[in-house]
Design a protein around this motif. Structure first.
Motif: not given
Length: 201
Positions: A109, A111, A123, A130, A145, A147, A175, A178
């Protein structure tokens, strides 16, 4: 007849230990009569940020959906929630076990690292979604942002954080689902209260 009804009602309700920590992290353990649709619970939130660890332990009446093992990982901070629930009077005398960071599960995800929300995060464990969390405080929006476990995502989509404002939580599966724009404000200070609110409200 009413005496029998009162006896049946009292037989269904549990008496549980209650311990809600104050700002210093300490609490005084008391007992509480719980609603008939709850269990006794011990819940622990362990937060890892950099090289530091914070541990918050809560006891009280717990709904079935609060008896979970879950985590949310924002890259700069990871929160692990563990619980121990039971169904007899004062059975929650022991603390929930401490959570440990699991191995990567293959999911990825985005971040946020500072204002850059295009970094990739591996993750861990049961983090199968996500997550994007946005808080509006003082007229400014801040986003993080990362997991999250399914239970974090299904608990709420909008929450009120006392003293901060409204938080919007959105989750997705797949995957790097986000994606989105960068943010200009760090939300690190809001993360632990948000997770605490989601799980302990």
């Amino acid at each position: 007849m009413s005496l029998i009804f009162i006896f049946v009602l009292s037989a269904c309700a549990l008496k549980c230990y209650e311990c809600i920590p104050d700002l210093s992290g300490s609490c005084t353990e008391t007992t509480k009569d719980c609603p008939s649709n709850t269990q006794c619970g011990s819940i622990r939130l362990t937060s890892y940020a950099g090289g530091t660890k914070a541990d918050v332990k809560v006891k009280g009446c717990a709904a079935a959906e609060e008896c979970v093992q879950a985590s949310v990982n924002y890259g700069v901070i990871q929160n692990l929630i563990t619980s121990k629930c039971c169904t007899s009077d004062l059975c929650n005398s022991q603390d929930a076990p401490e959570g440990s960071i699991s191995s990567p599960n293959g999911k990825k995800c985005f971040y946020c690292d500072g204002t850059d929300c295009s970094k990739t995060l591996n993750c861990n464990g049961n983090e199968d979604h996500c997550i994007s969390t946005t808080v509006t405080a003082g007229g400014q929006k801040a986003t993080v942002k990362g997991c999250a476990s399914k239970v974090i995502c299904s608990s709420t989509q909008t929450a009120q954080i006392p003293g901060i404002g409204e938080a919007e939580i959105s989750c997705c599966q797949g995957d790097l689902c986000n994606s989105g724009s960068s943010t200009t404000v760090s939300l690190l200070l809001f993360v632990t209260p948000l997770i605490s609110l989601v799980l302990f409200s």
